[in-house]
Scaffold this motif. Structure first.
Motif, PDB file in Angstrom:
ATOM      1  N   THR A  14       0.819  -1.213   0.000  1.00  0.00           N
ATOM      2  CA  THR A  14       0.000   0.000   0.000  1.00  0.00           C
ATOM      3  C   THR A  14       0.854   1.264   0.000  1.00  0.00           C
ATOM      4  N   ALA A  15       2.043   1.196   0.579  1.00  0.00           N
ATOM      5  CA  ALA A  15       2.952   2.345   0.523  1.00  0.00           C
ATOM      6  C   ALA A  15       3.404   2.587  -0.918  1.00  0.00           C
ATOM      7  N   ILE A  16       3.755   1.508  -1.625  1.00  0.00           N
ATOM      8  CA  ILE A  16       4.133   1.619  -3.048  1.00  0.00           C
ATOM      9  C   ILE A  16       2.973   2.212  -3.845  1.00  0.00           C
ATOM     10  N   GLN A  17       1.764   1.761  -3.560  1.00  0.00           N
ATOM     11  CA  GLN A  17       0.585   2.271  -4.265  1.00  0.00           C
ATOM     12  C   GLN A  17       0.398   3.760  -3.993  1.00  0.00           C
ATOM     13  N   LYS A  18       0.565   4.179  -2.733  1.00  0.00           N
ATOM     14  CA  LYS A  18       0.397   5.593  -2.369  1.00  0.00           C
ATOM     15  C   LYS A  18       1.426   6.455  -3.099  1.00  0.00           C
ATOM     16  N   VAL A  19       2.648   5.979  -3.187  1.00  0.00           N
ATOM     17  CA  VAL A  19       3.715   6.713  -3.885  1.00  0.00           C
ATOM     18  C   VAL A  19       3.376   6.845  -5.367  1.00  0.00           C
ATOM     19  N   GLN A  20       2.897   5.768  -5.993  1.00  0.00           N
ATOM     20  CA  GLN A  20       2.558   5.817  -7.413  1.00  0.00           C
ATOM     21  C   GLN A  20       1.389   6.766  -7.669  1.00  0.00           C
ATOM     22  N   LEU A  21       0.400   6.744  -6.792  1.00  0.00           N
ATOM     23  CA  LEU A  21      -0.725   7.668  -6.940  1.00  0.00           C
ATOM     24  C   LEU A  21      -0.253   9.120  -6.859  1.00  0.00           C
ATOM     25  N   ALA A  22       0.675   9.395  -5.949  1.00  0.00           N
ATOM     26  CA  ALA A  22       1.217  10.757  -5.831  1.00  0.00           C
ATOM     27  C   ALA A  22       1.987  11.144  -7.093  1.00  0.00           C
ATOM     28  N   GLU A  23       2.822  10.237  -7.579  1.00  0.00           N
ATOM     29  CA  GLU A  23       3.578  10.517  -8.805  1.00  0.00           C
ATOM     30  C   GLU A  23       2.635  10.826  -9.966  1.00  0.00           C
ATOM     31  N   ASP A  24       1.617  10.006 -10.127  1.00  0.00           N
ATOM     32  CA  ASP A  24       0.658  10.218 -11.217  1.00  0.00           C
ATOM     33  C   ASP A  24      -0.050  11.569 -11.098  1.00  0.00           C
ATOM     34  N   ALA A  25      -0.468  11.906  -9.887  1.00  0.00           N
ATOM     35  CA  ALA A  25      -1.166  13.177  -9.685  1.00  0.00           C
ATOM     36  C   ALA A  25      -0.251  14.356 -10.001  1.00  0.00           C
ATOM     37  N   TRP A  26       0.968  14.342  -9.467  1.00  0.00           N
ATOM     38  CA  TRP A  26       1.891  15.456  -9.703  1.00  0.00           C
ATOM     39  C   TRP A  26       2.244  15.570 -11.183  1.00  0.00           C
ATOM     40  N   SER A  28       0.329  15.076 -13.574  1.00  0.00           N
ATOM     41  CA  SER A  28      -0.805  15.682 -14.272  1.00  0.00           C
ATOM     42  C   SER A  28      -0.649  17.200 -14.360  1.00  0.00           C
ATOM     43  N   LYS A  29       0.152  17.764 -13.457  1.00  0.00           N
ATOM     44  CA  LYS A  29       0.362  19.212 -13.372  1.00  0.00           C
ATOM     45  C   LYS A  29      -0.964  19.960 -13.193  1.00  0.00           C
ATOM     46  N   ASP A  30      -1.888  19.324 -12.503  1.00  0.00           N
ATOM     47  CA  ASP A  30      -3.195  19.904 -12.207  1.00  0.00           C
ATOM     48  C   ASP A  30      -3.240  20.218 -10.711  1.00  0.00           C
ATOM     49  N   PRO A  31      -3.027  21.475 -10.331  1.00  0.00           N
ATOM     50  CA  PRO A  31      -2.965  21.831  -8.913  1.00  0.00           C
ATOM     51  C   PRO A  31      -4.208  21.426  -8.119  1.00  0.00           C
ATOM     52  N   ASN A  32      -5.381  21.538  -8.717  1.00  0.00           N
ATOM     53  CA  ASN A  32      -6.606  21.154  -8.005  1.00  0.00           C
ATOM     54  C   ASN A  32      -6.648  19.653  -7.751  1.00  0.00           C
ATOM     55  N   ARG A  33      -6.301  18.873  -8.750  1.00  0.00           N
ATOM     56  CA  ARG A  33      -6.264  17.409  -8.575  1.00  0.00           C
ATOM     57  C   ARG A  33      -5.275  17.032  -7.481  1.00  0.00           C
ATOM     58  N   GLU A  55      -5.810  25.677  -0.182  1.00  0.00           N
ATOM     59  CA  GLU A  55      -5.815  26.865  -1.050  1.00  0.00           C
ATOM     60  C   GLU A  55      -4.393  27.321  -1.351  1.00  0.00           C
ATOM     61  N   GLU A  56      -3.538  27.321  -0.340  1.00  0.00           N
ATOM     62  CA  GLU A  56      -2.139  27.711  -0.552  1.00  0.00           C
ATOM     63  C   GLU A  56      -1.410  26.673  -1.400  1.00  0.00           C
ATOM     64  N   VAL A  57      -1.772  25.392  -1.260  1.00  0.00           N
ATOM     65  CA  VAL A  57      -1.183  24.346  -2.102  1.00  0.00           C
ATOM     66  C   VAL A  57      -1.505  24.620  -3.570  1.00  0.00           C
ATOM     67  N   VAL A  58      -2.751  24.911  -3.870  1.00  0.00           N
ATOM     68  CA  VAL A  58      -3.153  25.188  -5.249  1.00  0.00           C
ATOM     69  C   VAL A  58      -2.387  26.404  -5.791  1.00  0.00           C
ATOM     70  N   ALA A  59      -2.315  27.469  -5.017  1.00  0.00           N
ATOM     71  CA  ALA A  59      -1.594  28.672  -5.455  1.00  0.00           C
ATOM     72  C   ALA A  59      -0.116  28.372  -5.681  1.00  0.00           C
ATOM     73  N   PHE A  60       0.487  27.625  -4.761  1.00  0.00           N
ATOM     74  CA  PHE A  60       1.904  27.280  -4.877  1.00  0.00           C
ATOM     75  C   PHE A  60       2.162  26.448  -6.131  1.00  0.00           C
ATOM     76  N   LEU A  61       1.358  25.403  -6.344  1.00  0.00           N
ATOM     77  CA  LEU A  61       1.579  24.519  -7.487  1.00  0.00           C
ATOM     78  C   LEU A  61       1.291  25.218  -8.809  1.00  0.00           C
ATOM     79  N   THR A  62       0.309  26.101  -8.840  1.00  0.00           N
ATOM     80  CA  THR A  62       0.022  26.871 -10.049  1.00  0.00           C
ATOM     81  C   THR A  62       1.249  27.682 -10.449  1.00  0.00           C
ATOM     82  N   TYR A  71       7.508  19.587 -16.958  1.00  0.00           N
ATOM     83  CA  TYR A  71       7.816  18.899 -15.699  1.00  0.00           C
ATOM     84  C   TYR A  71       7.503  17.408 -15.812  1.00  0.00           C
ATOM     85  N   LYS A  72       8.457  16.569 -15.401  1.00  0.00           N
ATOM     86  CA  LYS A  72       8.259  15.116 -15.368  1.00  0.00           C
ATOM     87  C   LYS A  72       8.939  14.572 -14.111  1.00  0.00           C
ATOM     88  N   LEU A  73       8.169  13.863 -13.288  1.00  0.00           N
ATOM     89  CA  LEU A  73       8.580  13.426 -11.957  1.00  0.00           C
ATOM     90  C   LEU A  73       8.615  11.913 -11.839  1.00  0.00           C
TER      91      LEU A  73
END
Length: 137
Positions: A14-26, A28-33, A55-62, A71-73
């Motif tokens: 489940t830790a590996i899965q959580k890491v992969q989900l984070a990688e996929d989301a980042w 996407s370069k979609d701050p809201n997602r 809200e600050e996360v969205v502003a920061f990532l934007t 960007y590729k992570l």
């Protein structure tokens, strides 16, 4: 509050899965997602910047992805226990002048019982690279 599986306590799988989900989301370069993986009152340290709340996360990532183009992570599980995960990562990007960089770092994550990240602490260093030396094309 909506749950965000996998939930702690984490196993290796489940830790590996959580890491992969984070990688996929980042990637996407979609701050809201990306922000939906964090608690409403999440606390971050990203390099020398302190961020509080979605809200600050969205502003920061934007702002981040306006500067860090193409960007590729890649993330890698480093360790896990209970409700915490540590990762190492590297990503590549270029600025508006065409200068390429590879950024290396470590993150420490802490999750609440619903699987949302409540704390993220990231240390990151940027290294200039030639475009011919890119790994993540």
């Amino acid at each position: 509050m909506k749950q965000r599986p996998p939930l702690p306590p984490f196993t290796y799988e489940t830790a590996i899965q959580k890491v992969q989900l984070a990688e996929d989301a980042w990637n996407s370069k979609d701050p809201n997602r990306v922000s939906l993986a964090y608690t409403v009152d999440t606390e971050w340290r990203n390099r020398d910047t302190f961020i509080n709340g979605r809200e600050e996360v969205v502003a920061f990532l934007t702002k981040k992805w306006e500067k860090e183009l193409d960007y590729k992570l890649k993330k890698e599980l480093w360790s896990y226990t209970g409700n915490r995960i540590s990762v190492r990562f590297e990503y590549e990007w270029h600025d508006h002048q065409g200068n390429w960089f590879r950024s290396y770092g470590n993150e420490q994550w802490e999750f609440n019982a619903d699987g949302l990240m409540q704390r993220r602490y990231a240390s990151i260093n940027d290294v200039p690279i030639d475009s011919k030396d890119r790994k993540f094309i």
